[in-house]
Write an enzyme that holds these catalytic residues in place. Sequence first.
Site, short mmCIF file in Angstrom:
data_model
loop_
_atom_site.label_atom_id
_atom_site.label_comp_id
_atom_site.label_asym_id
_atom_site.label_seq_id
_atom_site.Cartn_x
_atom_site.Cartn_y
_atom_site.Cartn_z
N PRO A 60 1.07 -1.66 -0.20
CA PRO A 60 0.22 -0.24 -0.11
C PRO A 60 0.44 1.35 0.33
O PRO A 60 1.64 1.21 0.81
CB PRO A 60 -1.02 -0.11 1.55
CG PRO A 60 -0.03 -1.30 2.33
CD PRO A 60 0.46 -1.98 1.44
N ASP A 61 0.41 2.40 -0.54
CA ASP A 61 1.38 3.54 -0.88
C ASP A 61 0.84 4.20 1.07
O ASP A 61 0.40 3.28 1.84
CB ASP A 61 0.51 4.46 -1.49
CG ASP A 61 -0.56 5.38 -1.62
OD1 ASP A 61 -1.86 4.59 -0.42
OD2 ASP A 61 -1.33 5.16 -2.69
N PHE A 62 0.84 5.39 1.38
CA PHE A 62 1.29 5.32 2.53
C PHE A 62 -0.23 6.70 2.94
O PHE A 62 -0.79 6.71 4.15
CB PHE A 62 2.28 6.17 2.86
CG PHE A 62 3.95 6.00 2.94
CD1 PHE A 62 3.50 5.37 4.62
CD2 PHE A 62 4.39 5.74 1.87
CE1 PHE A 62 5.24 5.29 4.08
CE2 PHE A 62 5.83 5.12 1.99
CZ PHE A 62 6.26 4.77 3.38
N ARG A 63 -0.73 7.43 2.13
CA ARG A 63 -1.68 8.39 2.56
C ARG A 63 -3.64 7.95 1.45
O ARG A 63 -3.59 9.22 1.67
CB ARG A 63 -1.27 9.70 1.65
CG ARG A 63 0.43 10.23 2.54
CD ARG A 63 0.90 11.77 1.80
NE ARG A 63 1.73 11.92 2.37
CZ ARG A 63 3.06 11.38 2.68
NH1 ARG A 63 3.49 11.09 1.73
NH2 ARG A 63 3.42 12.27 3.78
N ASN A 134 10.75 5.27 -2.73
CA ASN A 134 10.08 3.90 -2.43
C ASN A 134 11.24 2.65 -1.30
O ASN A 134 12.83 3.31 -1.66
CB ASN A 134 9.80 3.15 -3.38
CG ASN A 134 8.41 3.55 -3.99
OD1 ASN A 134 7.69 3.92 -3.57
ND2 ASN A 134 7.89 3.36 -5.34
N ASP A 136 10.89 -0.61 -1.29
CA ASP A 136 10.71 -1.52 -0.65
C ASP A 136 12.01 -2.44 -1.55
O ASP A 136 11.82 -3.74 -1.91
CB ASP A 136 9.29 -1.78 -1.34
CG ASP A 136 9.02 -1.69 -2.73
OD1 ASP A 136 9.72 -1.23 -3.38
OD2 ASP A 136 8.21 -1.04 -2.74
N HIS A 153 15.54 7.45 0.10
CA HIS A 153 14.66 7.93 1.62
C HIS A 153 14.73 6.29 2.21
O HIS A 153 15.10 6.16 3.09
CB HIS A 153 12.49 7.71 1.39
CG HIS A 153 12.73 9.18 1.37
ND1 HIS A 153 10.92 9.02 0.66
CD2 HIS A 153 13.08 10.17 0.95
CE1 HIS A 153 10.86 10.00 -0.01
NE2 HIS A 153 11.68 11.26 0.76
#
Length: 425
Positions: A60-63, A134, A136, A153
């Site tokens: 899933p994304d964050f927001r 990302n 991941d 990040h």
Amino acid sequence: MPATESESSHNGGSSSKPPPRNDGNELDSMRRVADLIKSGKAKNVILLLGAGISTSAGIPDFRSPQTGLYHNLQKLNLPFPEAVFELGFFRKNPQPFWILAKELYPGKHFPTPTHYFLKLLESQKVLRRVFTQNIDTLETLAGLDPDKIVEAHGSFAKSHCLDCKREVDREEVLRSGVRRGEVVRCNGSNGSRDKGKKKCGGLVKPDIVFFGEDLPDRFFRLIPELKTCDLLIVIGTSLQVQPFASLVNHVPPTCPRLLINREPVGPFSSLTSSRSMPGGFLSDLNKILDSNKKQSAKMSRDMYWEGDADDGVWRLAEKLGWSGELEEVIEKGKKDLERKYREAEKVEAGDETETPPAKPEEERASAADVITKESKVVDEDGGDAAERAKNGAAAVEPVVGSKDDAEEKSEADELEQAIRQQLKL
């Protein structure tokens, strides 16, 4: 909620087949970009990537409302969702982060068609660099040369002990129970010269940029490359997080820029998707030319395709004549990763009898304690975690206590059951 492991395994993270054709008025963003690449005008393509390229892999994304990571983490009663990536909170209570890591840690998700499209750009010798937000590592798992990737990040690729600074390899993290959401502690020597050396036992943290930490030097060092970019492609990002969001403005003023996203963002916000324009791209562009010369200049280089990342990439691959190649690289990549993942599972299961380093009391607390105890984290000076996140992470040493060892196993079982219920896993 993220896709289950079985869904990701069967689908390879996403469909390996292109979506049905629907050319209509969709044309011209993809056609224009394809022409730039095929004509040789675009030789230094740079991509800016966000969480939207990994959602079809089950991450899933964050927001996003209802499905984003921050929304799901609220079920753990954190003081605020972002606390899971706040260094002071992590030192005090690392459990929520490792619950999150259980779902994100590499080894269960497959790259998406978008990730494999990056590999095609590289093989065609037109890819200059990929800047990704990302963590991941799916870009690397898709076979892309790591030198081409800038992980703005950080990522799960490497981990270090916060105490002794030792690099902790992937196998050790797996053996420590990351797949079960267990807190990972350093298994290295504490540096004692005594024959009976004790294990360090410090908290292990993946090399992910937490709030209050600096971005990697490599990110800033390679930003000037954007000045050489002759085609910028932005996919699956809200362009809200700085300084990453500012990269879109570092390319030359004449550099074409394409956004593939569910909605227009950043400097693309005023654009209408070429996929859905009622009168077609050229008709709409003519209206803008008549009404606003400045906007027409912007439109001459900025393009927007509305939709999911994978759909957009398949459409671009079709315009480039690469659809068959993309299908082949997806199928080959999936088979290779399935084999690697099976090998990793053997590594994870092969050392179950090794005695883990001692864990502090609060990591073995009851399920109720884990879910409610940290709903408000207070520093010794009275400041809460939210304030620390604004002012930079402050190190807070974990509280070490004692507990009857006979209760440890049953409480660990309670913890796992309660967490799974909270996250509806």
